[in-house]
Structure formats: structure tokens, C-alpha cells
Design a protein around this motif. Structure first.
Motif, PDB file in Angstrom:
ATOM      1  N   THR A   4       0.970  -1.368  -0.186  1.00  0.00           N
ATOM      2  CA  THR A   4      -0.017   0.160   0.090  1.00  0.00           C
ATOM      3  C   THR A   4       0.895   1.350   0.625  1.00  0.00           C
ATOM      4  OG1 THR A   4       0.019  -0.055   2.795  1.00  0.00           O
ATOM      5  CG2 THR A   4      -2.075  -1.064   1.607  1.00  0.00           C
ATOM      6  N   TYR A   5       2.256   1.380   0.830  1.00  0.00           N
ATOM      7  CA  TYR A   5       2.725   1.887   0.397  1.00  0.00           C
ATOM      8  C   TYR A   5       4.381   2.249   0.299  1.00  0.00           C
ATOM      9  CZ  TYR A   5       4.503   0.934   5.207  1.00  0.00           C
ATOM     10  OH  TYR A   5       5.574   0.889   6.567  1.00  0.00           O
ATOM     11  N   HIS A  14       1.922   6.822  -1.167  1.00  0.00           N
ATOM     12  CA  HIS A  14       0.423   6.023  -0.937  1.00  0.00           C
ATOM     13  C   HIS A  14       0.066   5.361  -2.010  1.00  0.00           C
ATOM     14  CE1 HIS A  14      -0.147   6.278   3.592  1.00  0.00           C
ATOM     15  NE2 HIS A  14       0.564   7.088   3.017  1.00  0.00           N
ATOM     16  N   GLU A  16      -2.524   2.726  -2.488  1.00  0.00           N
ATOM     17  CA  GLU A  16      -3.771   2.167  -2.734  1.00  0.00           C
ATOM     18  C   GLU A  16      -4.589   1.974  -4.097  1.00  0.00           C
ATOM     19  OE1 GLU A  16      -4.212   4.813   0.570  1.00  0.00           O
ATOM     20  OE2 GLU A  16      -2.406   3.506  -0.131  1.00  0.00           O
ATOM     21  N   THR A  54       0.854   7.462  -9.039  1.00  0.00           N
ATOM     22  CA  THR A  54       1.369   7.809  -8.288  1.00  0.00           C
ATOM     23  C   THR A  54       0.866   9.294  -7.458  1.00  0.00           C
ATOM     24  OG1 THR A  54       2.992   6.853  -7.213  1.00  0.00           O
ATOM     25  CG2 THR A  54       1.557   5.284  -7.147  1.00  0.00           C
ATOM     26  N   GLN A  81      -4.902   8.873  -5.845  1.00  0.00           N
ATOM     27  CA  GLN A  81      -3.616   8.898  -5.074  1.00  0.00           C
ATOM     28  C   GLN A  81      -3.088   9.681  -4.955  1.00  0.00           C
ATOM     29  OE1 GLN A  81      -3.112   5.147  -3.596  1.00  0.00           O
ATOM     30  NE2 GLN A  81      -2.756   7.454  -2.744  1.00  0.00           N
ATOM     31  N   ASN A  85      -0.859  11.926  -2.437  1.00  0.00           N
ATOM     32  CA  ASN A  85       0.618  12.252  -2.399  1.00  0.00           C
ATOM     33  C   ASN A  85       1.046  13.629  -2.424  1.00  0.00           C
ATOM     34  OD1 ASN A  85       0.632   9.093  -1.952  1.00  0.00           O
ATOM     35  ND2 ASN A  85       0.511   9.075  -3.711  1.00  0.00           N
TER      36      ASN A  85
END
Length: 241
Positions: A4-5, A14, A16, A54, A81, A85
Motif C-alpha cells: 500500500t505504500y 501511498h 492503494e 501515484t 492517489q 500524495n
């Protein structure tokens, strides 16, 4: 690393919501490109990240360079995401996320530098997972279409960074040359000292012709330990190196 990270020294990525997770390849591109900008990007004020995922590449560049960065991501989950972030990073005020198809960005919006980790494979078999296929295959943006987008948004004094498998990189380089770009730096990556073939390449292309600076990187040594050049490249990012 969990599923997940991905923990870096100054921030946590992160992932997910993303079909494709943070990988070593992308970290190498981010570090190599950020290093290039730190050394040669004095005139770079605006950076465009195409296919942000991400937000990893934007974050790595932001850590080393004070440019204003616009990241564009089509997939809603990945865009969410990136947004999360960016907001939790130390550089949130310089990071901007646009959830859109890059082809809808106005052509007059020009950037000094572009970074992209595009879908790797234009013709390989697909997995059947629509989100993963979109991330791994050029289902929405072919290499030729990507180069058209880059040409539309890159200033005439600008440059761009791209990561591809080594074989596909050679094909991309030919297309880039036809589009008027010139390869100026290339980092050829081998998985380990036991592997003889290059498996990834990071290229820095410019409109301006000139000599090509080739560089090589091996990730693991004979004992399956990170090599010193790899550690030197990634030490400002990885939490444990």
C-alpha cells in the motif's frame, strides 16, 4: 515495502488506488531525471508529468528542483492517489494535479521540461485487467501520439525524460528523431551483474542536436546486493539504503 505504500526519506507514496504500483524502474527514472535537472535545469520553471500515476516522478523532481510541476493523469483512482500524495508532501504548493486526457490540454500551455513513464508495450498481449492494461500497454496513447503531445507542450529550449524497456526504447528513439527530437543522455539499466542485457533505458531528449552522453547502471551485484552506483543515485530518496 508493503503493498500500500513506498516509504521515502521525506515522504510516503501511498498507492492503494493505483493499478500499477511504485517500482524500482520508475524510481531510477525519477532520481536520474531529478539529478539532471539539478545540474542542468537552471532555466526550468515549469515541468509537466504525463501519466502521473501515484505522483512518484513529480515528487522526486520536486525534492531536488524548485520548478512548478503540473501532473496529468487520466485514471480517476490514480489521479486521486496523486492528489493525496501531493497534498501530504513538503512541496504541495508547487504540485498541481489535472485529472484529464493529456490530449485535451491547450496547446498553448508550454513547459520547460516534460517527464513521462508511458505504457511500456504497444503490441504485447494484454492481461484482461482493463486498468492494468491501460497502465502497462499503449491502449490510450501510442508512442507516436505521445510524441505529438510532447511536441505540442514542450518549449523550443526544453527537454523531456522517458523510461521504457530497452528494446522499445530503440523503437521510440527512431520515432522521436523523426519528430525532430535528439537523444542527449541515456541511462542503460541492467538488473544485476549476472545479467548481460540491458532491460530498461531512461532517455533525455532535446530539440537541440548534440553529442549523446551514454551512462550505465547495474542494480544488483554478484551477491544480489545493491551496487554503489545504485545506492548513490537513490540514497536521497530511499528510507533504507
Amino acid at each position: 515495502m508493503s503493498n500500500t505504500y513506498f516509504k521515502f526519506k521525506q515522504f510516503i507514496i501511498h498507492q492503494e488506488h493505483c493499478a500499477m504500483k511504485v517500482c524500482t524502474d520508475a524510481c531510477i527514472q525519477g532520481a536520474f531525471t531529478a539529478q539532471h535537472l539539478a545540474l542542468h535545469g537552471h532555466a526550468v520553471k515549469r515541468v509537466l508529468d504525463i501519466g502521473a500515476g501515484t505522483g512518484l516522478l513529480s515528487l522526486m523532481v520536486a525534492q531536488q528542483h524548485a520548478a512548478d510541476i503540473t501532473a496529468v493523469e487520466l485514471d480517476p483512482g490514480a489521479a486521486l492517489q496523486s492528489r493525496e500524495n501531493f497534498a501530504s508532501s513538503p512541496w504541495a504548493e508547487r504540485l498541481h494535479l489535472k485529472e484529464a486526457d493529456i490530449r485535451t490540454l491547450p496547446a498553448e500551455d508550454q513547459f520547460d521540461f516534460i517527464i513521462t513513464n508511458p505504457p511500456f508495450y504497444e503490441s504485447a498481449l494484454k492481461s484482461g485487467d482493463a486498468k492494468k492494461d491501460q497502465a502497462m500497454h499503449a491502449t490510450n496513447l501510442s508512442y507516436a501520439a505521445l510524441l505529438e503531445v510532447i511536441a505540442a507542450h514542450l518549449s523550443r529550449a526544453g527537454a523531456f525524460s522517458v523510461l521504457l524497456p530497452y528494446v522499445e526504447f530503440e523503437q521510440f528513439k527512431l520515432l522521436a528523431e523523426r519528430a525532430g527530437f535528439h537523444l542527449r543522455r541515456v541511462l542503460r539499466v541492467r538488473q544485476s551483474a549476472r545479467h548481460t542485457a540491458w532491460f530498461r533505458a531512461v532517455g533525455i531528449f532535446e530539440w537541440t542536436p548534440g553529442a549523446v552522453l551514454p551512462e550505465d547502471l547495474v542494480i544488483y551485484d554478484e551477491q544480489n546486493v545493491y551496487t554503489l552506483p545504485f545506492i548513490d543515485l537513490l540514497k536521497d530518496y530511499y528510507f533504507k539504503l
